[in-house]
Structure formats: structure tokens, C-alpha cells
Design an enzyme around this catalytic site. Structure first.
Site, PDB file in Angstrom:
ATOM      1  N   HIS A  60      19.206  -3.451  -5.946  1.00  0.00           N
ATOM      2  CA  HIS A  60      19.591  -4.421  -4.918  1.00  0.00           C
ATOM      3  C   HIS A  60      18.395  -5.136  -4.295  1.00  0.00           C
ATOM      4  O   HIS A  60      17.291  -4.620  -4.282  1.00  0.00           O
ATOM      5  CB  HIS A  60      20.379  -3.722  -3.800  1.00  0.00           C
ATOM      6  CG  HIS A  60      21.553  -2.946  -4.308  1.00  0.00           C
ATOM      7  ND1 HIS A  60      21.915  -1.732  -3.779  1.00  0.00           N
ATOM      8  CD2 HIS A  60      22.441  -3.195  -5.294  1.00  0.00           C
ATOM      9  CE1 HIS A  60      22.979  -1.274  -4.414  1.00  0.00           C
ATOM     10  NE2 HIS A  60      23.313  -2.141  -5.339  1.00  0.00           N
ATOM     11  N   LYS A  70      10.982  -2.886   2.582  1.00  0.00           N
ATOM     12  CA  LYS A  70      11.589  -1.609   2.953  1.00  0.00           C
ATOM     13  C   LYS A  70      10.546  -0.500   2.916  1.00  0.00           C
ATOM     14  O   LYS A  70       9.653  -0.504   2.078  1.00  0.00           O
ATOM     15  CB  LYS A  70      12.710  -1.241   1.974  1.00  0.00           C
ATOM     16  CG  LYS A  70      13.851  -2.221   1.944  1.00  0.00           C
ATOM     17  CD  LYS A  70      14.857  -1.852   0.878  1.00  0.00           C
ATOM     18  CE  LYS A  70      15.993  -2.867   0.837  1.00  0.00           C
ATOM     19  NZ  LYS A  70      16.921  -2.605  -0.263  1.00  0.00           N
ATOM     20  N   TYR A 130      15.843   4.373   5.220  1.00  0.00           N
ATOM     21  CA  TYR A 130      14.870   3.302   5.029  1.00  0.00           C
ATOM     22  C   TYR A 130      14.867   2.334   6.189  1.00  0.00           C
ATOM     23  O   TYR A 130      15.872   2.105   6.851  1.00  0.00           O
ATOM     24  CB  TYR A 130      15.070   2.577   3.704  1.00  0.00           C
ATOM     25  CG  TYR A 130      16.427   1.992   3.426  1.00  0.00           C
ATOM     26  CD1 TYR A 130      16.647   0.623   3.517  1.00  0.00           C
ATOM     27  CD2 TYR A 130      17.483   2.802   3.023  1.00  0.00           C
ATOM     28  CE1 TYR A 130      17.882   0.081   3.214  1.00  0.00           C
ATOM     29  CE2 TYR A 130      18.710   2.271   2.721  1.00  0.00           C
ATOM     30  CZ  TYR A 130      18.906   0.897   2.816  1.00  0.00           C
ATOM     31  OH  TYR A 130      20.134   0.357   2.524  1.00  0.00           O
ATOM     32  N   ASP A 170      28.154  -2.107  -8.826  1.00  0.00           N
ATOM     33  CA  ASP A 170      26.878  -2.109  -9.543  1.00  0.00           C
ATOM     34  C   ASP A 170      27.055  -2.159 -11.059  1.00  0.00           C
ATOM     35  O   ASP A 170      26.140  -2.575 -11.774  1.00  0.00           O
ATOM     36  CB  ASP A 170      26.033  -0.905  -9.149  1.00  0.00           C
ATOM     37  CG  ASP A 170      25.366  -1.081  -7.791  1.00  0.00           C
ATOM     38  OD1 ASP A 170      25.249  -2.236  -7.330  1.00  0.00           O
ATOM     39  OD2 ASP A 170      24.963  -0.072  -7.196  1.00  0.00           O
TER      40      ASP A 170
END
Length: 189
Positions: A60, A70, A130, A170
Site C-alpha cells: 500500500h 511511515k 506505525y 489486495d
């Protein structure tokens, strides 16, 4: 904190963990030290997921102007965390990088903008956290197919293919060469 890997804007960080008979303590984030040793980033959002063994989340990214850097880590369990350089014109375009993150090693992986990101959970009840430097925006979601044959992410080096658990969403992502890719090396990342 020590930076034990740094390449192409990516960094793997190992915190100073203080252990004794009571357990351990460490700073999971120190803005001053992070800016000095890794990157000048202003994190604005924290996220957490819990995954069962074999879950693959990825690959992603958020498109500009909502692109996100991130800082990822595992609180419980273990993952192999993968990133792919998707910046057009990058000398490392399409390259795969990965880090083993676990509750035992306390390592963190910094992923700058312009990379697709995902992971595979190696244990049940893996808690993954995250920090992001931009707010999530649903309309800016992007993803590449987790089994893109040109990228060759080595998922099965770490987990038996029969144990893989991937979301329906996904499973239908496009290949890297097919996506509407707004990232250009040196411009918007």
C-alpha cells in the site's frame, strides 16, 4: 538509538533497550534524535493493526498530496516488513527492501514517501504500529499487487505459501507497471 541500516532514504533503527529483572524500558520515539539521525519528519497520525499468522498486508501507499512517510514497529509478535521503491526515475525503481521486526528486537523501519509498504505476520496476534507524517485519505489510496512477478517480493522465504492470508481487496491490485503512479524521483517524495 542506533541506525543499523540506511539506504535510499530507508532506515532500520535499533533503540537503546534498558533491561533488568523487572523487564525493559526504551524510548520508542524521540523527535530530536530521530531528526538528527534519520529524517526531519513531523508525524501526525499513529495506527495499529493486529494480524494472525500468515496475514499479508500490502503493498500500500498514499498518493500525493496525502503521501505518507511511515515509522513502523512490532509491539507483539513478529513480521517481515517489505517496501518497494515506486518512484519513477529512481535508480532503485522496483527494488525490494525488507526488515525483520519483532517484539524481541524492538527494531523500527523508517519508510519515506514514494515506497509501497506491506508485511507478513510470522506469529498469531502480531500487533503492528506505525506513525505517519500525513493524514489518511481514502481517495488517495494506492496499492500494487503483492505477487507482482516483476518485483518478486520473497514472501515465501518466510512463510509457507499454503498459510498465506490476503484480503480480497489486495488480491485484485494492479502490477507496478499498470498503476497510476504519481511518484517521481526527486520531485514529490
Amino acid at each position: 538509538m542506533k541506525v543499523i541500516f540506511s539506504e535510499n532514504g530507508l532506515s532500520v533503527i535499533e533503540p537503546d533497550v534498558h533491561k533488568d529483572e523487572r523487564g525493559y524500558f526504551y524510548e520508542s520515539f524521540n523527535e530530536k534524535e530521530f531528526k538528527e539521525k534519520v529524517a526531519d519528519v513531523n508525524f501526525v497520525q499513529d495506527n495499529e493493526s493486529c494480524s494472525s499468522y500468515g496475514v499479508i498486508r500490502g503493498m500500500h501507499f498514499q498518493k500525493p498530496p496525502y503521501a505518507q512517510a511511515k515509522l513502523v514497529r512490532v509491539v507483539k509478535g513478529a513480521v517481515v516488513d517489505f517496501v518497494v521503491d515506486i518512484r519513477k526515475g529512481s535508480p532503485n525503481y522496483g527494488n525490494v527492501y525488507y526488515a525483520y521486526l519483532s517484539e524481541e528486537n524492538h527494531r523500527q523501519f523508517f519508510v519515506p514517501r514514494g515506497f509501497a509498504h506491506g508485511f507478513v505476520a510470522l506469529k498469531d496476534n502480531t500487533v503492528f504500529q506505525y506513525k505517519c507524517d500525513n493524514f489518511y485519505n481514502k481517495e488517495s489510496e494506492g496499492a500494487i499487487f503483492w505477487m507482482d512477478p516483476d518485483i518478486k517480493i520473497p514472501w515465501v522465504d518466510f512463510i509457507d505459501f499454503r498459510d498465506v492470508n490476503v484480503s480480497e481487496k489486495d488480491k485484485t491490485n494492479k502490477l507496478l507497471e499498470e498503476i497510476d503512479n504519481p511518484f517521481v524521483y526527486g520531485e514529490n517524495c
